[in-house]
Design a protein around this motif. Structure first.
Motif, PDB file in Angstrom:
ATOM      1  N   SER A  49       0.869  -1.170   0.000  1.00 43.87           N
ATOM      2  CA  SER A  49       0.000   0.000   0.000  1.00 43.87           C
ATOM      3  C   SER A  49       0.910   1.225   0.000  1.00 43.87           C
ATOM      4  N   PRO A  50       0.412   2.373  -0.415  1.00 44.93           N
ATOM      5  CA  PRO A  50       1.232   3.587  -0.332  1.00 44.93           C
ATOM      6  C   PRO A  50       1.713   3.860   1.093  1.00 44.93           C
ATOM      7  N   ARG A  51       0.855   3.625   2.062  1.00 45.35           N
ATOM      8  CA  ARG A  51       1.227   3.872   3.454  1.00 45.35           C
ATOM      9  C   ARG A  51       2.374   2.960   3.876  1.00 45.35           C
ATOM     10  N   ALA A  52       2.276   1.672   3.577  1.00 48.95           N
ATOM     11  CA  ALA A  52       3.332   0.726   3.959  1.00 48.95           C
ATOM     12  C   ALA A  52       4.628   1.059   3.227  1.00 48.95           C
ATOM     13  N   HIS A  53       4.534   1.406   1.961  1.00 53.26           N
ATOM     14  CA  HIS A  53       5.743   1.770   1.215  1.00 53.26           C
ATOM     15  C   HIS A  53       6.397   3.008   1.827  1.00 53.26           C
ATOM     16  N   CYS A  54       5.598   3.987   2.173  1.00 48.38           N
ATOM     17  CA  CYS A  54       6.114   5.225   2.760  1.00 48.38           C
ATOM     18  C   CYS A  54       6.882   4.929   4.047  1.00 48.38           C
ATOM     19  N   VAL A  55       6.292   4.154   4.932  1.00 54.83           N
ATOM     20  CA  VAL A  55       6.938   3.824   6.203  1.00 54.83           C
ATOM     21  C   VAL A  55       8.214   3.032   5.956  1.00 54.83           C
ATOM     22  N   LEU A  56       8.139   2.028   5.102  1.00 54.62           N
ATOM     23  CA  LEU A  56       9.295   1.177   4.828  1.00 54.62           C
ATOM     24  C   LEU A  56      10.423   1.978   4.176  1.00 54.62           C
ATOM     25  N   VAL A  84       3.239  -1.091  11.043  1.00 52.78           N
ATOM     26  CA  VAL A  84       4.470  -1.820  11.387  1.00 52.78           C
ATOM     27  C   VAL A  84       4.141  -3.287  11.680  1.00 52.78           C
ATOM     28  N   ASP A  85       3.011  -3.546  12.330  1.00 52.96           N
ATOM     29  CA  ASP A  85       2.587  -4.938  12.551  1.00 52.96           C
ATOM     30  C   ASP A  85       2.476  -5.681  11.217  1.00 52.96           C
ATOM     31  N   GLN A  86       1.869  -5.033  10.217  1.00 51.54           N
ATOM     32  CA  GLN A  86       1.723  -5.652   8.897  1.00 51.54           C
ATOM     33  C   GLN A  86       3.085  -5.895   8.245  1.00 51.54           C
ATOM     34  N   LEU A  87       3.971  -4.908   8.352  1.00 53.68           N
ATOM     35  CA  LEU A  87       5.308  -5.063   7.768  1.00 53.68           C
ATOM     36  C   LEU A  87       6.082  -6.187   8.456  1.00 53.68           C
ATOM     37  N   GLU A  88       5.926  -6.312   9.772  1.00 54.51           N
ATOM     38  CA  GLU A  88       6.588  -7.402  10.502  1.00 54.51           C
ATOM     39  C   GLU A  88       6.037  -8.762  10.079  1.00 54.51           C
ATOM     40  N   ALA A  93      10.054  -5.865   7.875  1.00 52.11           N
ATOM     41  CA  ALA A  93      10.645  -4.995   8.888  1.00 52.11           C
ATOM     42  C   ALA A  93      10.550  -5.686  10.235  1.00 52.11           C
ATOM     43  N   GLU A  94      11.338  -5.191  11.177  1.00 55.14           N
ATOM     44  CA  GLU A  94      11.287  -5.724  12.535  1.00 55.14           C
ATOM     45  C   GLU A  94      11.537  -4.597  13.520  1.00 55.14           C
ATOM     46  N   ARG A  95      10.921  -4.732  14.685  1.00 55.41           N
ATOM     47  CA  ARG A  95      11.150  -3.773  15.762  1.00 55.41           C
ATOM     48  C   ARG A  95      12.345  -4.270  16.571  1.00 55.41           C
ATOM     49  N   VAL A  96      13.309  -3.388  16.782  1.00 54.79           N
ATOM     50  CA  VAL A  96      14.477  -3.741  17.593  1.00 54.79           C
ATOM     51  C   VAL A  96      14.696  -2.638  18.625  1.00 54.79           C
ATOM     52  N   PRO A  97      15.264  -2.986  19.773  1.00 53.86           N
ATOM     53  CA  PRO A  97      15.504  -1.952  20.797  1.00 53.86           C
ATOM     54  C   PRO A  97      16.489  -0.901  20.287  1.00 53.86           C
ATOM     55  N   SER A  98      16.249   0.325  20.671  1.00 46.62           N
ATOM     56  CA  SER A  98      17.162   1.418  20.342  1.00 46.62           C
ATOM     57  C   SER A  98      18.411   1.297  21.210  1.00 46.62           C
ATOM     58  N   ALA A  99      19.564   1.584  20.628  1.00 48.15           N
ATOM     59  CA  ALA A  99      20.823   1.549  21.375  1.00 48.15           C
ATOM     60  C   ALA A  99      20.944   2.750  22.308  1.00 48.15           C
ATOM     61  N   THR A 100      20.188   3.806  22.041  1.00 44.46           N
ATOM     62  CA  THR A 100      20.321   5.034  22.827  1.00 44.46           C
ATOM     63  C   THR A 100      19.158   5.293  23.781  1.00 44.46           C
ATOM     64  N   ASP A 101      18.009   4.645  23.567  1.00 37.33           N
ATOM     65  CA  ASP A 101      16.835   4.868  24.415  1.00 37.33           C
ATOM     66  C   ASP A 101      16.115   3.540  24.584  1.00 37.33           C
ATOM     67  N   ARG A 102      16.245   2.940  25.752  1.00 40.98           N
ATOM     68  CA  ARG A 102      15.684   1.594  25.924  1.00 40.98           C
ATOM     69  C   ARG A 102      14.164   1.559  25.881  1.00 40.98           C
ATOM     70  N   ARG A 103      13.513   2.710  25.950  1.00 40.60           N
ATOM     71  CA  ARG A 103      12.046   2.743  25.819  1.00 40.60           C
ATOM     72  C   ARG A 103      11.610   2.729  24.363  1.00 40.60           C
ATOM     73  N   ALA A 104      12.510   3.124  23.460  1.00 39.05           N
ATOM     74  CA  ALA A 104      12.156   3.280  22.042  1.00 39.05           C
ATOM     75  C   ALA A 104      12.478   2.019  21.248  1.00 39.05           C
ATOM     76  N   ARG A 105      11.732   1.840  20.181  1.00 38.81           N
ATOM     77  CA  ARG A 105      11.963   0.740  19.242  1.00 38.81           C
ATOM     78  C   ARG A 105      12.336   1.334  17.894  1.00 38.81           C
TER      79      ARG A 105
END
Length: 176
Positions: A49-56, A84-88, A93-105
């Protein structure tokens, strides 16, 4: 519609029903709607979809959080999570922990996702090329320049609705 009637329709002004001045709202809304339908149909060729392409595509550029991608893609938080759920689920795509902010993905694009971004960008470029190709060469850069000026200037920020006036709804994103 014949080619002659399409040309006549395309060159006919769209006057306001009240004043007879150009109806800029209609012109912008109609062209945005038609472009969105064309983009949706074209990206469906690769199951995007345009939305998924934009995010990716934004996620493929550099390391970004889900919140940053939502802002860049002009998506609300809920829509972003669903996207993001659809992309995963698709393995793009995959959600991974941020190296600089442990609350962020961070949304990391997979190898398969990178292939889809490349294919999708070719489609997006083709659709945009078709749009600009519908204009005579001298008008193309003027058209893009004018849209950029509006987008970054007078029409950069939505207006707040006065009390008692129903707010304008944001356009719905593709439901894919």
């Amino acid at each position: 519609m014949t080619p002659d009637s399409a040309t006549a329709t395309a060159t006919a002004p769209s006057p306001s029903p009240v004043t007879g001045s150009p109806d800029v709202s209609y012109l912008l809304q109609h062209t945005a709607h038609v472009l969105a339908t064309q983009m949706t149909a074209a990206l469906a060729e690769i199951g995007m979809s345009p939305r998924a392409h934009c995010v990716l595509a934004h996620a493929a550029q550099t390391e970004r959080t889900q919140a940053q991608l939502a802002e860049l893609s002009d998506l609300d938080k809920t829509t972003m999570v669903v996207t993001v759920d659809q992309l995963e689920r698709a393995g793009l795509a995959e959600r991974v922990p941020s190296a600089t902010d442990r609350r962020a993905r961070i949304i990391r694009v997979t190898a398969a996702g990178a292939d889809v971004v490349a294919a999708g960008q070719q489609i997006v470029d083709r659709v945009h090329g078709d749009v600009l190709g519908a204009l005579p060469e001298p008008e193309r850069s003027v058209f893009v320049s004018a849209l950029n000026r509006l987008t970054t200037g007078h029409l950069a920020t939505p207006a707040d609705s006065p009390d008692g006036v129903q707010a304008v709804r944001r356009p719905r994103q593709s439901r894919q």
